[in-house]
Structures are given as C-alpha cells and as structure tokens.
Design an enzyme around this catalytic site. Structure first.
Site, short mmCIF file in Angstrom:
data_model
loop_
_atom_site.label_atom_id
_atom_site.label_comp_id
_atom_site.label_asym_id
_atom_site.label_seq_id
_atom_site.Cartn_x
_atom_site.Cartn_y
_atom_site.Cartn_z
N HIS A 31 0.58 -1.32 0.10
CA HIS A 31 -0.17 0.34 -0.13
C HIS A 31 0.39 1.17 -0.05
CE1 HIS A 31 -3.97 1.85 1.20
NE2 HIS A 31 -2.90 3.15 1.24
N GLU A 74 -10.92 3.41 8.08
CA GLU A 74 -10.15 4.62 8.65
C GLU A 74 -10.66 5.82 9.38
OE1 GLU A 74 -8.06 6.15 4.67
OE2 GLU A 74 -6.15 6.80 6.06
N ASP A 76 1.97 4.05 2.79
CA ASP A 76 0.59 4.35 2.59
C ASP A 76 1.28 5.62 1.64
OD1 ASP A 76 -2.15 5.59 2.31
OD2 ASP A 76 -2.30 6.26 3.97
N1 ADE Z 1 -5.28 8.65 -1.14
C1 ADE Z 1 -3.67 9.12 -0.30
N2 ADE Z 1 -3.66 8.56 1.06
C2 ADE Z 1 -4.62 8.04 2.01
C3 ADE Z 1 -5.47 7.31 2.30
N3 ADE Z 1 -5.16 7.60 4.08
N4 ADE Z 1 -6.88 7.75 2.61
C4 ADE Z 1 -7.32 7.71 1.51
N5 ADE Z 1 -7.00 7.70 0.59
C5 ADE Z 1 -5.74 8.77 0.74
ZN ZN Z 2 -3.96 5.33 0.55
#
Ligand code: ADE
Ligand code: ZN
Length: 348
Positions: free
Chosen positions: A22, A211, A289
C-alpha cells in the site's frame, strides 16, 4: 554512543527484506524533485524547501486530521506537467523503495490526479506509468506491480474509465483497482458496479475502509465489494461481528501506522491497534501509504512496530511473508515470491 545504537537498530529493519502492498505514487514525490519541477514548469510554489514542505508534507505542528492530510494531494496535483515528470516521479519512487530494501512493491497510482494539470488522456498516463515502472524496476532490481486508484470524492464516470483501462493493462503490470479518497464524507456504494466488473475482468481489488469511517465500511468492503484486501481497516475492531467476518474470509489488512496517526485515526502512535488486530487473528501487513507526505520509509514503520508497539522481530518477519502471500500476482509468481522471501528471512 546513543547515535550508534539508533543506527544499529535501524539497520535490522533496513536489512529485513520487505514487501509493500500500500503505497501511493502521488504520496511518494521527493521534495527536491518538486522544487526542480516547479522551476522548470513555472509552477508557483514557495522558493524555500521548508515552505514547500508545509504544503505537501504533514508537519508536527499541524492538526492531525484527514482534511489536512488530503489537502496535501491537491497541491501535489500541480506538479504532473509532462510525460517526463511522470516518468521521473515513478522512477524515483521505485528507486527509493529499492534503497529501502523493499523486494516487492504494489505501487498504486491515481490516473485522474496525474492527468489533471495538463489534461493528459487517461490512457496515455496509464501507459506512461506502466512503461516507467517496468524500466525502473529493471534498473533498480526490485519487483513492482501496479494498482490503479480512484477516489470516492471524484466522478464515478471517470472511475469507470480508469477501471476499464486498468483491465486492458493487466498484461502491462496493473493487477488491481483501489478505492481511495474521503471516506468520512463519501460512500463507496456508487462504485460497487465498477468494482464488480473490474473483478470479472481479472483485476484484484482493495478498498480504503475503516480508516476515516467505521467498521461497517469494512463489512461493506468485504461483503458487498468482495474486496481481496482492505486499505487500513483499523476501525474494524469497533465491531466484533466484522472482525469475525474478516477472520473467516481471510481478509488482508494493509495497515499504515504513521499515516493513521497523522490523519487523526489514532490519537498517538502507541495507541495504534495493530497489535490488537493481530491478537484478534486478523491478517495485517505493514505499509507506508504516502512516504513523502508522511516523511517516512517502510524501514521506519517496521522499527515503529517493533519499538513503539512491541512486536517481536519474528512477528515482523511473519508479516513480510503475510504481505507476500497477499500479493495480487498470479498464483505461481506469488508462490515463487513467498519461497524466495522465506529463504532470505530464515538467514536473519
Ligand atoms: N490517498 C492517499 N492517501 C490516502 C489515505 N490514507 N486514505 C485515503 N485516500 C488516500
Ligand atoms: Zn492509502
């Protein structure tokens, strides 16, 4: 003495061969490269690196909220000014991963974001990223595959085009489709048909859920979307029935510790629920991320997991294998990747 100790302990996590499932390309731009692009293409940004940093990277003194976090990506869209820029940022993202001893990476990219500044056709952008990825992976000796991302807060019609184009690029290394963006304010529902068709076309799927939204979004991603993996998903623990569902289905969670802290999902790094997820029998992996937005590496995240969350080194090794087992690669290639890593990890 202290410094030696820090360097030595960082090295164990550096030496660990890692798998990244990710990572967003648009969250991986080097600051120095952004300044050069701004100069070359007349993008008006603050001339000092520190001032630019505050526009595109999360700062310690800023509010740790998802709105502040997502704001960085709006500024980042100003930089995608030519095919050469897209080639450069892809190449550098892959070089940075290779230097961090990531052995296999699924790099996700958002074609709509990359096409926006200059109105590039989506199919051109996707072909450029595929091409740059193949060349950079060869150059830096790392295996890389791609995932196309679409945002919940953007057009469903554009998402449909991206999904269709992604399916036509499976042979060029695009293996999956991702739903990202503002989970707090935009439901996934309107994208369900697109994800179903993507699956039928042979793409794997991963959904950012649990999230900035609750456990019910994780349940929806597993049941309605039949997602192969969940981006983040840490709020799954709020509902034991969704935990049970994820465990039964063997759903894989792409956990990103620092990102969760900086975007307000958890109030402190030490409060991150990764350990509890693993204790609940969930299949969680470690990821970055957006390494540049968060100013981290995957090595840094492994160190955090060990030193702030208390995960033993053996568990970290197991999580690398869990990530390899959850790769979107065809079965034979995935088995070969796992076997290769097993061999390397037994030596550590
Ligand atoms: N785009 C980039 N990082 C993200 C995240 N943590 N959650 C949702 N969209 C994203
Ligand atoms: Zn992400």
């Amino acid at each position: 003495m202290n410094q030696n100790k820090t360097t030595a302990s960082l090295n164990i996590y550096q030496v660990l061969p890692k798998v990244e499932l990710h990572r967003h390309l648009e969250g991986s731009l080097r600051l120095a490269t952004m300044l050069e692009i701004a100069n070359q293409h007349g993008v008006t940004v603050p001339p000092r690196i520190l001032d630019l940093s505050s526009l595109v990277q999360v700062q310690d003194e800023e509010p740790f909220t998802f709105t502040n976090f997502l704001e960085k990506f709006k500024t980042l869209r100003l930089f995608y000014r030519s095919p050469e820029v897209i080639d450069r940022i892809t190449r550098e993202a892959i070089e940075d991963a290779a230097r961090d001893n990531v052995r296999y990476m699924e790099l996700r990219f958002t074609p709509v974001a990359l096409s926006r500044a200059e109105g590039f056709p989506l199919h051109d952008v996707m072909a450029w990223v595929c091409d740059s990825t193949r060349r950079a992976a060869d150059e830096f000796g790392i295996r890389v595959r791609l995932i196309a991302s679409v945002n919940r807060h953007e057009s469903v019609e554009l998402a449909e085009q991206v999904a269709w184009l992604a399916a036509s690029h499976i042979k060029d290394g695009i293996l999956g489709l991702d739903l990202a963006g503002n989970e707090a304010e935009f439901p996934a529902g309107p994208f369900e048909g697109i994800f179903k068709e993507a699956r039928q076309s042979g793409l794997k799927t991963t959904i950012h859920a649990g999230e900035w939204g609750g456990a019910q979004n994780v349940g929806e991603a597993i049941q309605r979307f039949e997602a192969d993996r969940i981006g983040h998903g840490v709020r799954v623990l709020e509902d034991p029935s969704v935990v049970a569902l994820a465990r039964e289905r063997g759903t894989v969670f792409e956990v990103c510790i620092t990102s969760n802290y900086q975007s307000g999902v958890v109030p402190a790094l030490s409060a991150h629920p990764l350990t509890r997820m693993l204790q609940s029998g969930l299949d969680a992996t470690l990821n970055t991320d957006d390494p540049s937005v968060s100013r981290i590496t995957l090595t840094h995240e492994f160190k955090l997991a060990a030193e702030d969350l208390g995960l033993p080194f053996e568990v970290l090794k197991q999580r690398v294998l869990a990530a390899a087992n959850a790769a979107f690669l065809p079965d034979d290639e995935r088995r070969a990747l796992v076997a290769d890593l097993e061999g390397k990890l037994t030596l550590l």
